[in-house]
Design an enzyme around this catalytic site. Structure first.
Site, mmCIF file in Angstrom:
data_model
loop_
_atom_site.group_PDB
_atom_site.id
_atom_site.type_symbol
_atom_site.label_atom_id
_atom_site.label_comp_id
_atom_site.label_asym_id
_atom_site.label_seq_id
_atom_site.Cartn_x
_atom_site.Cartn_y
_atom_site.Cartn_z
ATOM 1 N N CYS A 61 0.936 -1.255 0.117
ATOM 2 C CA CYS A 61 -0.005 -0.035 -0.093
ATOM 3 C C CYS A 61 0.570 1.386 0.152
ATOM 4 O O CYS A 61 0.393 2.103 -0.466
ATOM 5 C CB CYS A 61 -0.692 -0.325 1.193
ATOM 6 S SG CYS A 61 -1.817 -1.154 1.343
ATOM 7 N N ASN B 276 -10.195 0.276 0.196
ATOM 8 C CA ASN B 276 -8.937 -0.291 0.419
ATOM 9 C C ASN B 276 -8.653 -0.795 -1.305
ATOM 10 O O ASN B 276 -8.535 -1.382 -1.570
ATOM 11 C CB ASN B 276 -8.418 -1.040 1.900
ATOM 12 C CG ASN B 276 -7.355 -0.416 1.642
ATOM 13 O OD1 ASN B 276 -6.395 -0.040 0.638
ATOM 14 N ND2 ASN B 276 -6.355 -1.525 2.440
ATOM 15 N N HIS C 13 -3.262 7.120 3.439
ATOM 16 C CA HIS C 13 -3.620 5.693 2.241
ATOM 17 C C HIS C 13 -4.892 5.505 2.738
ATOM 18 O O HIS C 13 -5.446 5.352 4.309
ATOM 19 C CB HIS C 13 -2.651 4.654 2.376
ATOM 20 C CG HIS C 13 -3.715 3.509 2.778
ATOM 21 N ND1 HIS C 13 -4.300 3.308 1.424
ATOM 22 C CD2 HIS C 13 -2.954 2.415 3.034
ATOM 23 C CE1 HIS C 13 -4.472 1.696 1.368
ATOM 24 N NE2 HIS C 13 -4.227 1.564 2.489
HETATM 25 N N1 ACO Z 1 -19.210 -8.675 9.758
HETATM 26 C C1 ACO Z 1 -19.344 -9.228 11.148
HETATM 27 N N2 ACO Z 1 -18.089 -8.887 12.140
HETATM 28 C C2 ACO Z 1 -17.047 -9.526 12.012
HETATM 29 C C3 ACO Z 1 -16.193 -9.042 10.434
HETATM 30 C C4 ACO Z 1 -17.112 -8.784 9.482
HETATM 31 N N3 ACO Z 1 -17.146 -8.484 8.358
HETATM 32 N N4 ACO Z 1 -15.120 -9.086 10.696
HETATM 33 C C5 ACO Z 1 -14.823 -9.454 11.437
HETATM 34 N N5 ACO Z 1 -16.381 -9.279 12.825
HETATM 35 C C6 ACO Z 1 -15.615 -10.251 13.738
HETATM 36 C C7 ACO Z 1 -14.696 -10.733 14.761
HETATM 37 O O1 ACO Z 1 -15.212 -12.145 14.149
HETATM 38 C C8 ACO Z 1 -15.061 -10.606 16.033
HETATM 39 O O2 ACO Z 1 -16.199 -11.466 16.945
HETATM 40 P P1 ACO Z 1 -16.405 -11.976 17.795
HETATM 41 O O3 ACO Z 1 -16.225 -10.565 19.271
HETATM 42 O O4 ACO Z 1 -17.367 -12.864 17.970
HETATM 43 O O5 ACO Z 1 -14.315 -13.299 17.987
HETATM 44 C C9 ACO Z 1 -15.884 -9.043 16.352
HETATM 45 O O6 ACO Z 1 -16.189 -8.100 14.827
HETATM 46 C C10 ACO Z 1 -14.675 -8.226 16.437
HETATM 47 O O7 ACO Z 1 -13.841 -8.290 15.500
HETATM 48 P P2 ACO Z 1 -11.938 -7.922 15.583
HETATM 49 O O8 ACO Z 1 -11.109 -8.131 14.438
HETATM 50 O O9 ACO Z 1 -11.433 -7.272 16.997
HETATM 51 O O10 ACO Z 1 -12.792 -6.632 14.642
HETATM 52 P P3 ACO Z 1 -12.070 -4.868 15.185
HETATM 53 O O11 ACO Z 1 -12.994 -4.023 16.010
HETATM 54 O O12 ACO Z 1 -10.274 -4.679 15.349
HETATM 55 O O13 ACO Z 1 -12.468 -4.586 13.261
HETATM 56 C C11 ACO Z 1 -11.073 -4.348 11.521
HETATM 57 C C12 ACO Z 1 -12.149 -5.103 12.751
HETATM 58 C C13 ACO Z 1 -11.937 -3.729 10.929
HETATM 59 C C14 ACO Z 1 -10.052 -5.474 10.320
HETATM 60 C C15 ACO Z 1 -9.621 -3.784 12.477
HETATM 61 O O14 ACO Z 1 -9.166 -4.261 13.193
HETATM 62 C C16 ACO Z 1 -9.236 -2.728 11.966
HETATM 63 O O15 ACO Z 1 -9.632 -1.444 10.599
HETATM 64 N N6 ACO Z 1 -7.490 -2.974 11.786
HETATM 65 C C17 ACO Z 1 -7.122 -2.360 10.573
HETATM 66 C C18 ACO Z 1 -6.264 -2.481 9.128
HETATM 67 C C19 ACO Z 1 -6.971 -2.755 8.292
HETATM 68 O O16 ACO Z 1 -7.550 -1.793 7.844
HETATM 69 N N7 ACO Z 1 -6.774 -3.307 7.566
HETATM 70 C C20 ACO Z 1 -6.562 -2.834 5.681
HETATM 71 C C21 ACO Z 1 -5.289 -3.835 4.919
HETATM 72 S S1 ACO Z 1 -3.670 -3.596 5.242
HETATM 73 C C22 ACO Z 1 -3.703 -1.353 4.871
HETATM 74 O O17 ACO Z 1 -4.025 -0.832 3.981
HETATM 75 C C23 ACO Z 1 -2.292 -1.241 5.865
#
Ligand code: ACO
Length: 334
Positions: free
Chosen positions: A108, A273, A243
């Site tokens: 990215c 993204n 980004h």
């Molecule tokens: N729909 C519904 N529930 C979901 C989904 C979804 N699409 N995805 C995950 N969940 C659930 C998980 O299974 C988990 O359930 P559980 O509590 O029963 O185990 C719950 O949601 C919480 O999961 P987390 O991973 O803790 O959720 P979080 O609040 O951290 O959000 C996310 C996840 C959006 C990926 C977040 O961690 C984030 O924004 N991370 C940054 C990474 C990113 O944006 N990467 C992009 C690519 S990399 C880059 O470009 C740099």
């Protein structure tokens, strides 16, 4: 270097969150509240090279140059349509160019690394005009049964033509080996001489919260260093282009840096993204909304798998477009 022309390409198919509810245990509410994404464009039937060509052609036309004027084509992509040839070589002929071509693989942060590379070639006198295309088809690398990653990504290409000038005021690049928190993999054909190892499933794997923390920290740190090198405080930036990984990352970096409200545009709600394409696409939208003016100072920050990151400070030099494109390219502002 300075930016002479800008272009973009989006595959026609739009997938909204409600469509993902049909194939995954997810909801529009969850995706929008955790990521800010409402819809994304998905390559269906097209190619990454096709997107790259379309964006490159628009950037060339916007610059007033032709393919024959190019001294180099740089493409940033996580994965083209083939392992080889490169996407840059694939599109060279259709652009009417006859110049060296290379693909940069910097996830990215690719667009920032490419700007710095182009600047070095131009400063050294080895090139005058370079086409940079950031083209991504992450929908093809995603594991569509993994709701925690596949909802995040979209496909697109953004391109700029750069030439000699004083536009790049500073650049800050970094890289850190952290395969454990974010990687994409794909399986090749089996080799009869390889040990019978466990098959690794294809797809993108991510420790979301670790990536979140890394992204916010490195983006803010890079931007401060780049601003310091350019001797322009963050508060004086006209625009901060981050980004488009996640709406909450964008908001957290803006808060941490104390950016002037309204200076951080975002289009993640429409595009998801799009990896290295996200910054040039955001620049394109800002330009075509008539919001970029000659003399504006822009801070750009990209970060991604590696973990890699880069930020730069750019002085915009292009006059406003003759016609404002809206509402197709709508933006949100933090
Ligand atoms: N729909 C519904 N529930 C979901 C989904 C979804 N699409 N995805 C995950 N969940 C659930 C998980 O299974 C988990 O359930 P559980 O509590 O029963 O185990 C719950 O949601 C919480 O999961 P987390 O991973 O803790 O959720 P979080 O609040 O951290 O959000 C996310 C996840 C959006 C990926 C977040 O961690 C984030 O924004 N991370 C940054 C990474 C990113 O944006 N990467 C992009 C690519 S990399 C880059 O470009 C740099």
């Amino acid at each position: 270097m300075k930016i002479l022309g800008i272009g973009c390409a989006l595959p026609p198919q739009v997938v909204i969150n409600n469509q993902l509810e049909q194939i995954l245990d997810t909801s529009d509410e969850w995706i929008q509240s955790r990521t800010g994404i409402r819809e994304r464009h998905i390559l269906s039937g097209g190619t990454v090279a096709g997107l790259a060509l379309e964006a490159g052609q628009e950037a060339l036309q916007d610059s007033g140059l032709t393919g024959a004027d190019l001294d180099m084509i740089l493409v940033t992509t996580a994965q083209g349509d083939d392992l080889f040839p490169s996407v840059s070589c694939t599109i060279q002929q259709d652009l009417g160019a006859n110049c060296p071509c290379m693909d940069l693989h910097v996830a990215c942060a690719g667009f920032i690394y490419a700007l710095d590379t182009a600047d070095a070639y131009i400063k050294s006198g080895k090139a005058s005009h370079i086409l940079i295309v950031s083209a991504e088809g992450l929908s093809r690398l995603s594991d569509w049964s993994d709701r925690s990653t596949c909802v995040l990504f979209g496909d697109a290409a953004g391109a700029v033509v750069v030439g000699p000038g004083e536009g790049l005021l500073s650049c800050q690049l970094s890289a850190l080996s952290r395969r454990d928190i974010l990687f994409g993999t794909y399986t090749g054909l089996p080799c009869p001489f390889s040990p019978p190892e466990e098959k690794v499933a294809a797809g993108i794997r991510m420790e979301g919260q670790e990536v979140f923390k890394f992204a916010v920290g490195i983006s803010a740190a890079d931007l401060l260093k780049a601003a310091d090198k350019a001797d322009i405080p963050i508060a004086q930036m006209d625009w901060v282009l981050l980004h488009q990984a996640n709406r909450r990352i964008i908001d957290a970096v803006s808060r941490r840096l104390g950016v002037t409200p309204g200076r951080v545009p975002s289009n993640i709600h429409r595009l998801g993204n799009t990896s290295s394409a996200s910054i040039p696409l955001l620049m394109y939208d800002l330009y075509h909304a008539g919001l970029l003016e000659p003399g504006h100072v822009l801070a750009l920050s990209g970060f991604g798998s590696g973990m890699v990151s880069g930020a730069c400070i750019l002085r915009w030099d292009k006059p406003k477009p003759s016609q404002v494109k809206d509402p197709v390219h709508s933006l949100h502002f933090t």
